[in-house]
Enzyme design. Structure first.
Site, PDB file in Angstrom:
ATOM      1  NE  ARG A 166     -16.703  -8.223   4.816  1.00  0.00           N
ATOM      2  CZ  ARG A 166     -17.544  -8.540   3.823  1.00  0.00           C
ATOM      3  NH1 ARG A 166     -17.240  -8.176   2.584  1.00  0.00           N
ATOM      4  NH2 ARG A 166     -18.662  -9.182   4.060  1.00  0.00           N
ATOM      5  CB  SER A 215     -19.237  -9.869  10.234  1.00  0.00           C
ATOM      6  OG  SER A 215     -20.426 -10.253   9.578  1.00  0.00           O
ATOM      7  CD  GLU A 297     -16.109  -8.064   8.302  1.00  0.00           C
ATOM      8  OE1 GLU A 297     -17.127  -7.426   8.006  1.00  0.00           O
ATOM      9  OE2 GLU A 297     -15.929  -9.251   7.992  1.00  0.00           O
TER      10      GLU A 297
END
Length: 304
Positions: A166, A215, A297
């Site tokens: 990520r 998310s 995130e």
């Protein structure tokens, strides 16, 4: 500070309300909002803009909390002129403003498998910056190069983005202009069917009709040097959130979604502070219960 703005061919909007264009529908205004006409327009603007003025590139606001105090400086949003998709064999070159889902569909029509992009919210520029992925595939797997613009208006081609889980190592001042992928070949009908299954699975397990930013926290799992997450790892963000008793937790108009507890949701009337404060409370409760520190995130920008 009054910003001395160079002339442009695109559109400059002072005090643009960013809450109107982010998925969570919260946050204050951009001091200046710039939609460049093309690459040359953006380059000339950055070259002439004082180096004291901060610049933030914004996609479609799908993975973003804009704080209630707004964003100082210039927010750049690429649009028309930056969303073309060109396909040559198994190579797909997409403008940074092209939607992930659009790129997946066009690639599938041409027999190129970039199907993992179909259910990722947002645009290609953001997907590269965060090494977006799902169903075991990541941007790192198909990335070949990115054309970026630096704060001084210069253009570079990057072939090594330093991907992690990520994340990427793209320069902090980089504005992604376009990205080239190389995907495996596939039958167009089979690829379309695969994407339809993915969309159905997503809609059955995620609150796609609610105001979320995807998310909220990264899964606390390992990753390899290629940026591939360990998808077999049992430790998922939603699980540790549940174990901490935070599914359905609420602060003001913000709630951890009952359908999927890793989706921070504007349930109505939330402020950016509500959302961020609830997220921080979740992180504290998870740490207290498991010793695990969840990492955001969702990107958070601006002033409280």
């Amino acid at each position: 500070m009054t910003i001395d703005l160079p002339p442009v061919r695109g559109t400059l909007t002072p005090n643009r309300k960013l809450a109107e264009i982010t998925w969570l529908r919260v946050g204050g205004p951009a001091e200046v909002f710039f939609q460049p006409a093309d690459v040359d327009d953006l380059s000339e603007f950055l070259r002439a803009l004082s180096t004291d003025v901060p610049v933030f590139p914004m996609g479609v606001g799908s993975n973003l909390i804009v704080r209630d105090g707004g964003v100082k400086g210039v927010v750049v949003r690429l649009g028309r002129g930056f969303n073309a998709v060109e396909i040559d064999g198994n190579t797909v070159t997409a403008g940074a403003a092209a939607l992930d889902a659009q790129v997946a569909r066009k690639a599938a029509d041409a027999g190129v498998d970039l199907t993992f992009l179909r259910t990722i919210p947002g645009s290609i520029g953001g997907a590269v910056k965060m090494n977006a992925g799902c169903y075991g595939s990541y941007v790192a797997d198909v990335f070949r190069s990115a054309r970026i613009m630096r704060r001084d208006g210069s253009v570079e081609v990057i072939t090594d983005a330093g991907f992690g889980y990520r994340s990427s190592a793209l320069p902090d001042d980089a504005i992604v202009l376009s990205v080239t992928f190389e995907g495996p070949a596939g039958d167009p009908d089979a690829l379309q069917a695969k994407m339809a299954e993915q969309v159905q699975k997503r809609d059955e397990t995620q609150p796609t009709k609610d105001r979320t930013a995807g998310s909220t926290f990264r899964n606390p799992s390992g990753f390899s040097s290629t940026g591939r997450a360990d998808d077999t790892h049992e430790l998922k963000a939603w699980k540790v959130i549940d174990d901490a008793g935070m599914r359905g937790a609420r602060y003001g108009g913000a709630v951890m979604n009952q359908m999927h507890s890793n989706f921070l949701t504007n349930a109505g009337g939330a402020t950016a502070a509500d959302l961020e404060d609830l997220g921080e409370e979740v992180r504290k409760k998870v740490y207290d219960s498991s010793g695990i520190t969840l990492e955001w995130e969702i990107m958070r920008i601006g002033q409280r």
